[in-house]
Scaffold this active site. Structure first.
Site, PDB file in Angstrom:
ATOM      1  N   PRO A   1      17.597  71.571 105.768  1.00 18.66           N
ATOM      2  CA  PRO A   1      18.017  70.177 105.957  1.00 18.66           C
ATOM      3  C   PRO A   1      17.029  69.110 105.466  1.00 18.66           C
ATOM      4  O   PRO A   1      16.482  68.341 106.256  1.00 18.66           O
ATOM      5  CB  PRO A   1      18.220  70.098 107.470  1.00 18.66           C
ATOM      6  N   CYS A   2      16.873  69.019 104.161  1.00 19.13           N
ATOM      7  CA  CYS A   2      16.030  67.958 103.606  1.00 19.13           C
ATOM      8  C   CYS A   2      16.626  66.585 103.920  1.00 19.13           C
ATOM      9  O   CYS A   2      15.900  65.586 103.917  1.00 19.13           O
ATOM     10  CB  CYS A   2      15.821  68.153 102.111  1.00 19.13           C
TER      11      CYS A   2
END
Length: 166
Positions: free
Chosen positions: A142-143
């Site tokens: 989850p950047c």
């Protein structure tokens, strides 16, 4: 005869909450996930073949459907990070950053500065941002949960509108 270092990478199209995507899967898990739009399916398959010249890159919608179930479950908060089947490949530093991103809970964010501190490199904020940008498995790693120190969104490969939605 294949050398042991060669592998098969299976891919297929599917839908995510952000739009149509293509997923690439090895025997170890998802190795890449890309939204369609910036690039065509053909371009993404060619890119994967160039990155993995000893691999056979083959279409397999069954494998893709399974991977997209994982994406949907993760985005809905029904799957924990330890349950994800991922085949991440990067530098040791990138791997460290990506693994730390997986620890950011659903609904929460973390700053690039804090992420740098968490990986033991508090002065490496730009390097952390670069590792985020090179994340091959967007949505699953989850950047999109990583933001600037002041809480603003910063950059996102697929556009800030999509980062905000996530």
């Amino acid at each position: 005869m294949k050398r042991e270092s060669e592998t098969v990478i299976r891919y297929g199209r599917g839908s995510t909450m952000l739009g149509d995507a293509v997923v690439f899967v090895t025997g170890n898990g998802v190795c890449a996930l890309r939204l369609l739009g910036r690039q065509t399916l053909t371009q993404l398959v060619d890119e994967m073949q160039q990155r993995h010249p000893n691999a056979d890159v083959v279409e397999d919608q069954t494998a893709a459907r399974q991977a997209f179930k994982q994406v949907d479950g993760w985005l809905a908060g029904k799957i924990k990070s330890r349950e994800l089947s991922l085949d991440l490949r990067g530098t040791p530093f990138q791997m460290q950053v990506w693994k730390e991103m997986l620890r950011v809970p659903h609904g929460k964010t973390c700053s690039y500065t804090e992420l740098a501190r968490r990986v033991g490199k508090p002065r490496a904020v730009r390097a952390v941002a670069s590792a985020c940008a090179r994340n091959p498995v967007g949505l699953l790693v989850p950047c999109h949960r990583i933001v600037r120190q002041d809480g603003t969104l910063g950059g996102y490969y697929w556009g800030l509108d999509k980062k905000e939605k996530l």
